[in-house]
Write a protein that holds these residues in place. Structure first.
Motif, mmCIF file in Angstrom:
data_model
loop_
_atom_site.group_PDB
_atom_site.id
_atom_site.type_symbol
_atom_site.label_atom_id
_atom_site.label_comp_id
_atom_site.label_asym_id
_atom_site.label_seq_id
_atom_site.Cartn_x
_atom_site.Cartn_y
_atom_site.Cartn_z
ATOM 1 N N ASP A 173 -28.138 -9.224 29.788
ATOM 2 C CA ASP A 173 -28.804 -10.186 28.898
ATOM 3 C C ASP A 173 -28.157 -10.257 27.520
ATOM 4 N N GLN A 174 -27.442 -9.207 27.135
ATOM 5 C CA GLN A 174 -26.768 -9.202 25.831
ATOM 6 C C GLN A 174 -25.262 -9.452 25.963
ATOM 7 N N TRP A 175 -24.797 -9.656 27.178
ATOM 8 C CA TRP A 175 -23.370 -9.833 27.430
ATOM 9 C C TRP A 175 -22.778 -10.974 26.604
ATOM 10 N N SER A 176 -23.530 -12.086 26.481
ATOM 11 C CA SER A 176 -23.013 -13.251 25.756
ATOM 12 C C SER A 176 -22.764 -12.949 24.285
ATOM 13 N N MET A 177 -23.371 -11.879 23.759
ATOM 14 C CA MET A 177 -23.143 -11.494 22.367
ATOM 15 C C MET A 177 -21.694 -11.078 22.138
ATOM 16 N N LEU A 178 -21.001 -10.721 23.205
ATOM 17 C CA LEU A 178 -19.616 -10.284 23.069
ATOM 18 C C LEU A 178 -18.650 -11.450 22.876
ATOM 19 N N GLU A 179 -19.193 -12.670 22.828
ATOM 20 C CA GLU A 179 -18.330 -13.829 22.577
ATOM 21 C C GLU A 179 -17.595 -13.671 21.249
ATOM 22 N N SER A 180 -18.262 -13.022 20.283
ATOM 23 C CA SER A 180 -17.628 -12.810 18.976
ATOM 24 C C SER A 180 -16.484 -11.814 19.060
ATOM 25 N N CYS A 181 -16.392 -11.098 20.182
ATOM 26 C CA CYS A 181 -15.332 -10.093 20.355
ATOM 27 C C CYS A 181 -14.156 -10.632 21.153
ATOM 28 N N THR A 182 -14.278 -11.842 21.701
ATOM 29 C CA THR A 182 -13.207 -12.419 22.505
ATOM 30 C C THR A 182 -11.938 -12.550 21.678
ATOM 31 N N GLY A 183 -10.866 -11.991 22.173
ATOM 32 C CA GLY A 183 -9.599 -12.063 21.459
ATOM 33 C C GLY A 183 -9.375 -10.943 20.471
ATOM 34 N N VAL A 184 -10.400 -10.114 20.254
ATOM 35 C CA VAL A 184 -10.258 -8.989 19.331
ATOM 36 C C VAL A 184 -9.484 -7.867 20.022
ATOM 37 N N SER A 185 -8.453 -7.371 19.381
ATOM 38 C CA SER A 185 -7.662 -6.304 19.974
ATOM 39 C C SER A 185 -8.309 -4.952 19.730
ATOM 40 N N GLY A 186 -8.023 -3.995 20.608
ATOM 41 C CA GLY A 186 -8.515 -2.646 20.422
ATOM 42 C C GLY A 186 -9.944 -2.416 20.861
ATOM 43 N N LEU A 187 -10.527 -3.374 21.596
ATOM 44 C CA LEU A 187 -11.889 -3.174 22.081
ATOM 45 C C LEU A 187 -11.907 -2.086 23.159
ATOM 46 N N PRO A 188 -13.010 -1.348 23.267
ATOM 47 C CA PRO A 188 -13.091 -0.309 24.307
ATOM 48 C C PRO A 188 -13.310 -0.929 25.678
ATOM 49 N N SER A 189 -13.190 -0.121 26.702
ATOM 50 C CA SER A 189 -13.532 -0.567 28.054
ATOM 51 C C SER A 189 -15.001 -0.949 28.081
ATOM 52 N N THR A 190 -15.311 -2.076 28.722
ATOM 53 C CA THR A 190 -16.671 -2.619 28.683
ATOM 54 C C THR A 190 -17.289 -2.642 30.071
ATOM 55 N N LEU A 191 -18.468 -2.035 30.194
ATOM 56 C CA LEU A 191 -19.235 -2.033 31.438
ATOM 57 C C LEU A 191 -20.481 -2.884 31.235
ATOM 58 N N ARG A 225 -24.633 -14.755 37.132
ATOM 59 C CA ARG A 225 -24.091 -14.905 35.790
ATOM 60 C C ARG A 225 -22.616 -15.295 35.824
ATOM 61 N N TRP A 226 -21.879 -14.840 36.851
ATOM 62 C CA TRP A 226 -20.466 -15.209 36.937
ATOM 63 C C TRP A 226 -20.286 -16.691 37.205
ATOM 64 N N ASN A 227 -21.329 -17.360 37.708
ATOM 65 C CA ASN A 227 -21.220 -18.786 37.972
ATOM 66 C C ASN A 227 -21.379 -19.611 36.700
ATOM 67 N N GLY A 228 -21.689 -18.941 35.580
ATOM 68 C CA GLY A 228 -21.827 -19.628 34.303
ATOM 69 C C GLY A 228 -20.513 -19.621 33.542
ATOM 70 N N ASP A 229 -20.625 -19.557 32.225
ATOM 71 C CA ASP A 229 -19.438 -19.614 31.378
ATOM 72 C C ASP A 229 -19.116 -18.250 30.788
ATOM 73 N N LEU A 230 -19.330 -17.178 31.549
ATOM 74 C CA LEU A 230 -19.171 -15.836 31.017
ATOM 75 C C LEU A 230 -17.878 -15.157 31.447
#
Length: 222
Positions: A71-89, A98-103
Motif C-alpha cells: 500500500d505504500q509502494w507508490s511512495m517510492l515514486e520519488s526514489c525512481t532514478g535515485v542512485s544508491g538505493l538499498p535492495s527493496t522488498l 498491482r503489477w497490472n497497474g503503473d507500478l
C-alpha cells in the motif's frame, strides 16, 4: 547441484549487520515485522520510516534493505532514478493485481507474502536479496507464469532482439540466480555476466531484474 550452490552462496553472502528500513503504515503489521526482524542474528538495526517525510530518499539512504508495504509502494515514486538505493522488498498479498497497474517502474528487488511471513521466510528473503537474487513467493510466481502470456505475446508487444547468449542468461536470471551464479553456469567472468544482465535490462526497458522477468513473461520470452 545449482540449488545446493545457490544456498551456499546465500549463506556466505549475507551481511552480519544489516540495517533494515521499514515503510509500513499499519501499526500491527509494522510491529509484527519489527518483532520478526529482531529475531534474525544478521539484522543489526531496524528503522521505521515516517510516512509524511518529504525527504524519503535521504531517510532511506543509509539502509542495506528497505521493506515497504504494498500500500505504500507508490511512495517510492520519488526514489525512481535515485542512485544508491538499498535492495527493496515489497510486502503484500495482492501483488499480481498491482503489477497490472503503473507500478512496474518503481524500485523493487523482490517480494514478501504477508500471509506467509515468518522468521524463516523473512530470513531467506533477506539472504537472497542481499546476494543479488530475486525472492518471490511461489504463489506470485505461479500466477505470473500461468497468466502473463495470456495478456500479451511477443508479436503483440514487438520482438525483443536478445542474442542467444542473452537468452541463456535471461533464463538463469529468471530462476533467481545472481550474477556470480550466472557466470558460473555460462562459464564466463562475473563482469561478463553483469554486462549480459545489463544488456537484457536495457533491451527490455526494465529498471530491475523483477521488472525484466515480468516483461519477459508478458512478451513470451520465458
Amino acid at each position: 547441484m545449482v540449488a545446493v550452490e545457490s544456498e551456499a552462496v546465500v549463506r556466505e553472502g549475507l551481511d552480519a549487520n544489516l540495517d533494515v528500513a521499514v515503510l509500513v503504515a499499519s501499526e500491527v503489521v509494522c510491529a509484527g515485522l519489527e518483532a520478526l526482524l529482531s529475531r534474525l542474528p544478521a539484522v543489526g538495526g531496524v528503522r521505521v520510516l515516517p510516512l509524511e517525510a518529504d525527504d524519503l530518499p535521504e531517510r532511506i539512504g543509509p539502509a542495506d534493505v528497505l521493506i515497504v508495504a504494498a500500500d505504500q509502494w507508490s511512495m517510492l515514486e520519488s526514489c525512481t532514478g535515485v542512485s544508491g538505493l538499498p535492495s527493496t522488498l515489497v510486502l503484500g498479498d495482492d501483488l499480481y493485481e498491482r503489477w497490472n497497474g503503473d507500478l512496474s517502474s518503481l524500485p523493487v528487488d523482490g517480494f514478501l507474502s504477508l500471509k506467509d511471513l515468518s522468521v524463516q521466510t523473512l530470513d531467506d528473503a533477506l539472504k537472497r536479496v542481499t546476494v543479488g537474487e530475486m525472492p518471490i513467493p511461489a504463489s506470485l510466481a505461479k500466477r505470473l507464469l500461468t497468466g502473463g502470456r495470456g495478456r500479451g505475446t511477443a508479436s503483440a508487444q514487438g520482438v525483443i532482439p536478445l542474442t542467444s547468449r542473452e537468452n541463456q542468461a535471461f533464463v538463469l536470471l529468471a530462476d533467481g540466480m545472481s550474477n556470480k551464479q550466472i557466470a558460473r553456469c555460462l562459464g564466463i567472468s562475473v563482469h561478463g555476466a553483469k554486462r549480459l544482465v545489463g544488456s537484457i535490462l536495457l533491451k527490455l526497458g526494465a529498471s530491475n531484474r523483477t521488472s525484466a522477468v515480468i516483461t519477459g513473461m508478458k512478451s513470451g520470452l520465458l
